[in-house]
Design a protein around this motif. Structure first.
Motif, PDB file in Angstrom:
ATOM      1  N   UNK A 219       0.841  -1.205   0.000  1.00  0.00           N
ATOM      2  CA  UNK A 219       0.000   0.000   0.000  1.00  0.00           C
ATOM      3  C   UNK A 219       0.869   1.244   0.000  1.00  0.00           C
ATOM      4  N   UNK A 220       1.931   1.233   0.804  1.00  0.00           N
ATOM      5  CA  UNK A 220       2.850   2.369   0.818  1.00  0.00           C
ATOM      6  C   UNK A 220       3.490   2.587  -0.542  1.00  0.00           C
ATOM      7  N   UNK A 221       3.881   1.495  -1.208  1.00  0.00           N
ATOM      8  CA  UNK A 221       4.474   1.593  -2.548  1.00  0.00           C
ATOM      9  C   UNK A 221       3.459   2.127  -3.554  1.00  0.00           C
ATOM     10  N   UNK A 222       2.228   1.662  -3.439  1.00  0.00           N
ATOM     11  CA  UNK A 222       1.171   2.142  -4.340  1.00  0.00           C
ATOM     12  C   UNK A 222       0.973   3.649  -4.193  1.00  0.00           C
ATOM     13  N   UNK A 223       0.938   4.133  -2.957  1.00  0.00           N
ATOM     14  CA  UNK A 223       0.745   5.567  -2.722  1.00  0.00           C
ATOM     15  C   UNK A 223       1.915   6.355  -3.286  1.00  0.00           C
ATOM     16  N   UNK A 224       3.146   5.843  -3.113  1.00  0.00           N
ATOM     17  CA  UNK A 224       4.316   6.536  -3.660  1.00  0.00           C
ATOM     18  C   UNK A 224       4.236   6.659  -5.178  1.00  0.00           C
ATOM     19  N   UNK A 225       3.749   5.615  -5.834  1.00  0.00           N
ATOM     20  CA  UNK A 225       3.703   5.603  -7.293  1.00  0.00           C
ATOM     21  C   UNK A 225       2.475   6.306  -7.855  1.00  0.00           C
ATOM     22  N   UNK A 226       1.460   6.490  -7.026  1.00  0.00           N
ATOM     23  CA  UNK A 226       0.217   7.130  -7.499  1.00  0.00           C
ATOM     24  C   UNK A 226      -0.237   8.217  -6.522  1.00  0.00           C
ATOM     25  N   UNK A 227       0.596   9.256  -6.331  1.00  0.00           N
ATOM     26  CA  UNK A 227       0.207  10.317  -5.381  1.00  0.00           C
ATOM     27  C   UNK A 227      -1.014  11.106  -5.837  1.00  0.00           C
ATOM     28  N   UNK A 228      -1.333  11.018  -7.143  1.00  0.00           N
ATOM     29  CA  UNK A 228      -2.482  11.765  -7.665  1.00  0.00           C
ATOM     30  C   UNK A 228      -3.809  11.088  -7.337  1.00  0.00           C
ATOM     31  N   UNK A 229      -3.777   9.833  -6.916  1.00  0.00           N
ATOM     32  CA  UNK A 229      -5.002   9.092  -6.629  1.00  0.00           C
ATOM     33  C   UNK A 229      -5.575   9.500  -5.267  1.00  0.00           C
ATOM     34  N   UNK A 230      -6.868   9.716  -5.239  1.00  0.00           N
ATOM     35  CA  UNK A 230      -7.536  10.047  -3.978  1.00  0.00           C
ATOM     36  C   UNK A 230      -7.852   8.768  -3.204  1.00  0.00           C
ATOM     37  N   UNK A 231      -7.811   8.866  -1.883  1.00  0.00           N
ATOM     38  CA  UNK A 231      -8.203   7.751  -1.011  1.00  0.00           C
ATOM     39  C   UNK A 231      -9.479   8.184  -0.297  1.00  0.00           C
ATOM     40  N   UNK A 232     -10.574   7.597  -0.697  1.00  0.00           N
ATOM     41  CA  UNK A 232     -11.866   8.023  -0.151  1.00  0.00           C
ATOM     42  C   UNK A 232     -12.024   7.614   1.304  1.00  0.00           C
ATOM     43  N   UNK A 233     -11.562   6.396   1.652  1.00  0.00           N
ATOM     44  CA  UNK A 233     -11.681   5.929   3.023  1.00  0.00           C
ATOM     45  C   UNK A 233     -10.715   4.783   3.266  1.00  0.00           C
ATOM     46  N   UNK A 234     -10.357   4.568   4.526  1.00  0.00           N
ATOM     47  CA  UNK A 234      -9.490   3.444   4.874  1.00  0.00           C
ATOM     48  C   UNK A 234     -10.187   2.114   4.610  1.00  0.00           C
ATOM     49  N   UNK A 235     -11.496   2.090   4.811  1.00  0.00           N
ATOM     50  CA  UNK A 235     -12.249   0.848   4.598  1.00  0.00           C
ATOM     51  C   UNK A 235     -12.149   0.404   3.143  1.00  0.00           C
ATOM     52  N   UNK A 236     -12.310   1.348   2.233  1.00  0.00           N
ATOM     53  CA  UNK A 236     -12.233   1.012   0.807  1.00  0.00           C
ATOM     54  C   UNK A 236     -10.806   0.609   0.427  1.00  0.00           C
ATOM     55  N   UNK A 237      -9.825   1.318   0.961  1.00  0.00           N
ATOM     56  CA  UNK A 237      -8.423   0.994   0.673  1.00  0.00           C
ATOM     57  C   UNK A 237      -8.080  -0.407   1.186  1.00  0.00           C
ATOM     58  N   UNK A 261      -3.238   8.900   5.444  1.00  0.00           N
ATOM     59  CA  UNK A 261      -3.490  10.203   4.836  1.00  0.00           C
ATOM     60  C   UNK A 261      -2.313  11.158   5.035  1.00  0.00           C
ATOM     61  N   UNK A 262      -1.630  11.069   6.171  1.00  0.00           N
ATOM     62  CA  UNK A 262      -0.421  11.868   6.367  1.00  0.00           C
ATOM     63  C   UNK A 262       0.666  11.445   5.389  1.00  0.00           C
ATOM     64  N   UNK A 263       0.772  10.138   5.174  1.00  0.00           N
ATOM     65  CA  UNK A 263       1.761   9.601   4.246  1.00  0.00           C
ATOM     66  C   UNK A 263       1.475  10.071   2.826  1.00  0.00           C
ATOM     67  N   UNK A 264       0.211  10.055   2.425  1.00  0.00           N
ATOM     68  CA  UNK A 264      -0.182  10.496   1.091  1.00  0.00           C
ATOM     69  C   UNK A 264       0.184  11.969   0.885  1.00  0.00           C
ATOM     70  N   UNK A 265      -0.140  12.794   1.855  1.00  0.00           N
ATOM     71  CA  UNK A 265       0.174  14.221   1.751  1.00  0.00           C
ATOM     72  C   UNK A 265       1.678  14.447   1.708  1.00  0.00           C
ATOM     73  N   UNK A 266       2.405  13.693   2.514  1.00  0.00           N
ATOM     74  CA  UNK A 266       3.857  13.817   2.539  1.00  0.00           C
ATOM     75  C   UNK A 266       4.466  13.455   1.179  1.00  0.00           C
ATOM     76  N   UNK A 267       3.983  12.379   0.558  1.00  0.00           N
ATOM     77  CA  UNK A 267       4.497  11.959  -0.742  1.00  0.00           C
ATOM     78  C   UNK A 267       4.157  12.979  -1.817  1.00  0.00           C
TER      79      UNK A 267
END
Length: 319
Positions: A219-237, A261-267
């Motif tokens: 999941x961390x790798x996915x967020x790093x590679x797709x910072x433009x993707x929105x995460x609607x909720x932790x449940x869906x993720x 969400x902090x990780x996403x913003x940081x990336x």
């Protein structure tokens, strides 16, 4: 002549790739004012090197606690004329220069022109007969044409010291402390064997299977590679990656030191910073590529994080 210049630029790219393969992520290629494909490749390689260095530090400080330590890289002793009178062996390894090319040579010969002003302003004026010290970041240049950035401690010796040396420059960086990590892990294992955890402690620590950890890192790798993707909720993720929402929430914080969400913003901000500094892409495009709704929001978040605007950074990088 232009063909020769392009070959030299391509040679620097090749040299940086070799350094990356050897695990040396602190080298960079000096940028030019050209706007061709080779310059785009140079910017990309610099970004890769910086990302690798940043990723290793992130893993060291967050995921593998206390697995990294400060390591002295280069040590120089300079006389009153700022000539090198002593250096440690690592200098030759980092700068790819022989001892006879450095000893009794001006220290400024190995400082990149971008750092000469910093050196002159912050160090030379300290050599007024009084002892003192300062810290600064210097860009060095090696024999392969690559820039090597180091954080330096500069110590000024008093004039009445019993030595021909007047200044000492010590550079350091962060490196893996494998032995310390292994010893600490061994101690923790032995302690757990002799003092088993209570039921309350086991309940508090939680249980994460190896498969759970792999999913969390994915999941961390996915967020790093797709910072433009929105995460609607932790449940869906969690559902998309096949993990329990509670395990995702706790496991992600334990692994990366911050929430999803902090990780996403940081990336998003980290990627934006790299692109602002190393490319000429419009800010609106950079904002869109990294998940910001508009350029105004991007600029505001950027200023809050770094203390300066994207425009300030780009102006400085073009100097």
């Amino acid at each position: 002549m232009e063909h020769i210049g392009d070959m030299e630029r391509l040679h620097k790219v090749f040299q940086l790739l070799i350094e990356i393969a050897l695990g040396n992520f602190s080298y960079r290629i000096e940028r030019t004012d050209k706007k061709d494909e080779l310059e785009a490749l140079t910017a990309l390689i610099n970004i890769v090197a910086e990302e690798l260095q940043s990723s290793f530090l992130h893993l060291g400080y967050v995921s593998l606690q206390e697995s990294y330590m400060q390591l002295v890289h280069m040590v120089f002793l300079l006389d009153e004329d700022y000539l090198v009178v002593y250096m440690n062996q690592d200098v030759q390894r980092f700068l790819r220069l022989k001892e006879d090319e450095l000893i009794h040579s001006p220290f400024t010969n190995i400082i990149h022109e971008d750092s000469l002003k910093v050196w002159n302003e912050q160090v030379v004026h300290l050599s007024n007969g009084k002892a003192g010290e300062t810290e600064l970041k210097l860009d060095f240049k090696n024999s392969k044409g690559l820039k090597h950035s180091e954080y330096c401690k500069v110590i000024i010796f008093p004039e009445d010291s019993h030595s021909s040396a007047r200044l000492m420059i010590i550079t350091s960086n962060v490196t893996n402390n494998k032995t310390r990590l292994e010893n600490k892990l061994k101690q923790n294992i032995l302690q757990k064997i002799h003092q088993p955890a209570t039921k309350n402690e086991r309940r508090k620590e939680g249980k994460f299977r190896l498969e759970d950890i792999k999913i969390i890192r994915a999941i961390g790798t996915y967020i790093r590679h797709h910072p433009e993707k929105e995460i609607s909720s932790l449940r869906e993720l969690a559902l998309n990656f096949g993990i329990n929402e509670f395990k995702l929430k706790r496991g992600f914080k334990a692994t990366f030191g911050m929430t999803v969400f902090q990780f996403l913003k940081n990336e998003r901000l980290k990627n934006s910073h790299l692109f602002v500094r190393n490319t000429q892409e419009p800010f609106k495009r950079i904002a869109y590529q990294n998940g910001f709704k508009n350029a105004s929001l991007f600029t505001r978040e950027f200023r809050v994080r770094y203390g300066y605007t994207p425009s300030d950074l780009r102006k400085l990088s073009q100097q």
